[in-house]
Design an enzyme around this catalytic site. Structure first.
Site, mmCIF file in Angstrom:
data_model
loop_
_atom_site.group_PDB
_atom_site.id
_atom_site.type_symbol
_atom_site.label_atom_id
_atom_site.label_comp_id
_atom_site.label_asym_id
_atom_site.label_seq_id
_atom_site.Cartn_x
_atom_site.Cartn_y
_atom_site.Cartn_z
ATOM 1 N N ARG A 52 0.828 -1.208 0.000
ATOM 2 C CA ARG A 52 0.000 0.000 0.000
ATOM 3 C C ARG A 52 0.866 1.264 0.000
ATOM 4 O O ARG A 52 0.559 2.248 -0.674
ATOM 5 C CB ARG A 52 -0.943 -0.019 1.211
ATOM 6 C CG ARG A 52 -1.954 1.120 1.207
ATOM 7 C CD ARG A 52 -3.022 0.920 2.260
ATOM 8 N NE ARG A 52 -2.501 1.063 3.609
ATOM 9 C CZ ARG A 52 -3.216 0.834 4.712
ATOM 10 N NH1 ARG A 52 -4.472 0.439 4.624
ATOM 11 N NH2 ARG A 52 -2.679 0.979 5.907
ATOM 12 N N ARG A 105 9.619 18.650 -7.982
ATOM 13 C CA ARG A 105 10.865 18.384 -8.730
ATOM 14 C C ARG A 105 12.079 19.017 -8.065
ATOM 15 O O ARG A 105 13.217 18.622 -8.299
ATOM 16 C CB ARG A 105 10.739 18.908 -10.174
ATOM 17 C CG ARG A 105 9.752 18.113 -11.008
ATOM 18 C CD ARG A 105 9.516 18.790 -12.343
ATOM 19 N NE ARG A 105 9.063 20.168 -12.160
ATOM 20 C CZ ARG A 105 8.736 20.987 -13.162
ATOM 21 N NH1 ARG A 105 8.831 20.578 -14.399
ATOM 22 N NH2 ARG A 105 8.317 22.208 -12.912
ATOM 23 N N LYS A 151 -2.629 6.817 1.390
ATOM 24 C CA LYS A 151 -2.361 7.070 2.807
ATOM 25 C C LYS A 151 -1.270 8.129 2.872
ATOM 26 O O LYS A 151 -0.076 7.817 2.929
ATOM 27 C CB LYS A 151 -1.953 5.770 3.504
ATOM 28 C CG LYS A 151 -2.086 5.864 5.006
ATOM 29 C CD LYS A 151 -2.113 4.489 5.633
ATOM 30 C CE LYS A 151 -2.021 4.558 7.135
ATOM 31 N NZ LYS A 151 -3.111 5.271 7.776
ATOM 32 N N GLU A 184 -16.186 5.983 6.173
ATOM 33 C CA GLU A 184 -15.363 5.371 7.215
ATOM 34 C C GLU A 184 -15.247 6.348 8.384
ATOM 35 O O GLU A 184 -15.861 7.416 8.365
ATOM 36 C CB GLU A 184 -13.979 5.024 6.658
ATOM 37 C CG GLU A 184 -13.214 6.238 6.137
ATOM 38 C CD GLU A 184 -11.856 5.899 5.537
ATOM 39 O OE1 GLU A 184 -11.318 4.820 5.846
ATOM 40 O OE2 GLU A 184 -11.328 6.728 4.785
HETATM 41 N N1 PMP Z 1 -9.192 4.506 7.398
HETATM 42 C C1 PMP Z 1 -8.315 5.477 7.680
HETATM 43 C C2 PMP Z 1 -8.622 6.868 7.261
HETATM 44 C C3 PMP Z 1 -7.132 5.176 8.367
HETATM 45 O O1 PMP Z 1 -6.255 6.130 8.643
HETATM 46 C C4 PMP Z 1 -6.888 3.832 8.780
HETATM 47 C C5 PMP Z 1 -5.708 3.454 9.609
HETATM 48 N N2 PMP Z 1 -4.538 3.974 9.257
HETATM 49 C C6 PMP Z 1 -7.832 2.850 8.458
HETATM 50 C C7 PMP Z 1 -8.963 3.230 7.762
HETATM 51 C C8 PMP Z 1 -7.604 1.427 8.814
HETATM 52 O O2 PMP Z 1 -6.624 0.868 7.977
HETATM 53 P P1 PMP Z 1 -5.674 -0.313 8.454
HETATM 54 O O3 PMP Z 1 -6.546 -1.439 8.830
HETATM 55 O O4 PMP Z 1 -4.844 -0.609 7.250
HETATM 56 O O5 PMP Z 1 -4.894 0.195 9.618
#
Ligand code: PMP
Length: 289
Positions: A52, A105, A151, A184
């Site tokens: 990732r 850059r 991320k 989420e």
């Molecule tokens: N959503 C967000 C916005 C996050 O920051 C995270 C954790 N870093 C998750 C979901 C959960 O992801 P993971 O199970 O890969 O930690």
């Protein structure tokens, strides 16, 4: 002997682990990261986390100075140097040092650091009593603005939602997307249970494809539940039997109230409890050492 941090090719003491004020990770949030956990010396889903990280970097055209294999070795070494078995690992790659303009850059070399430290566990009562959530006014980033699948070091969308949850006096925020679909929480993915089905939103609504989410989908399937990755609204959450969140730090945490509606019985439900047990078992069995 204090904590040792890996920074650009060497291990340095915690107080020497500093980056430049000209680093674009700081000036513009230009960078990517991962939060990873190790359980009894086993790093959980390390390959998936590194995968990732490289995918986030690819879209940002950010070149990670180490190969995946080298990074894997360095993560394990960071644990060893600090004699940590149960740890939270933060792996960060920034665009590096540049000038005051935002042109990437001008940044000649990425900054890479790895912090491995003892984990701060969530309070036990979160798992025993469950969390209270509220939907918040801030909507999740539109995927064509800043795709939540990346991320990145830009967490202000999530931080604004967190502030709103705190102001509302609840434990955590649920972010909807611009169409009103559930996405989420600020650092966790969301699931609900209805009958023999477990639902979670698909990546295109605007979520981070959580690695815990993926693992829990597998565990749910293995225990005979139908896993549905589909869009849903707040109504489906209010009328669910159970709701829970997943994330590297939180693992699986039950939710008992959303926007003042009790979920199911108002106590952590049997499916959630079963998945929590199965997840714990998985973390002790699988991993890289
Ligand atoms: N959503 C967000 C916005 C996050 O920051 C995270 C954790 N870093 C998750 C979901 C959960 O992801 P993971 O199970 O890969 O930690």
């Amino acid at each position: 002997m204090g904590l040792k941090v890996y920074l650009d090719g060497r291990f340095v003491e915690k107080n020497e682990a500093v980056v430049s004020v000209f680093d674009h990770g700081l000036l513009y949030g230009d960078g990517v990261f991962e939060g990873i956990r190790s359980y009894n010396g086993l790093v959980f889903k390390l390959e998936e986390h590194l995968g990732r990280l490289f995918e986030s970097a690819r879209t940002l055209m950010l070149e990670i100075p180490l190969s995946k294999k080298e990074l894997e070795k360095t993560v394990l070494e960071t644990l060893k140097v600090n004699a940590l078995k149960d740890a939270y690992i933060r792996l960060v790659v920034t665009r590096g040092i540049g000038d005051l303009g935002l042109d990437p850059r001008k940044c000649l070399k990425a900054t890479l650091f790895i912090i491995a430290d003892k984990i701060t566990l969530y309070p036990k009562e979160y798992y025993e009593k469950g969390l209270v959530l509220a939907t918040v006014p801030t909507v999740r980033n539109h995927p064509e603005a800043l795709n939540p699948q990346l991320k990145t070091l830009n967490y202000l969308n999530n931080i604004l939602a967190k502030i709103e949850a705190t102001n509302a006096g609840v434990n955590e925020a649920i972010l909807l997307n611009a169409q009103g679909y559930v996405t989420e929480c600020t650092g966790e993915n969301i699931f609900f249970v209805k009958g023999k089905s477990v639902w979670t939103p698909p990546p295109y609504v605007g979520i981070l494809k959580g690695i815990t989410r993926e693992a829990v989908m597998g565990l749910a399937e293995a225990s005979g539940l139908a896993v549905r990755e589909d869009v849903f609204t707040r109504h489906e959450l209010y009328t669910a039997d159970e709701v829970f969140l997943t994330g590297t730090a939180a693992e699986i945490v039950p939710v008992v109230k959303i926007d003042n509606r009790l979920i199911g019985t108002g106590r952590p439900g049997p499916v959630t409890l079963k998945l929590m047990k199965a997840f714990k078992k998985l973390t002790l069995k699988e991993g890289t050492r």
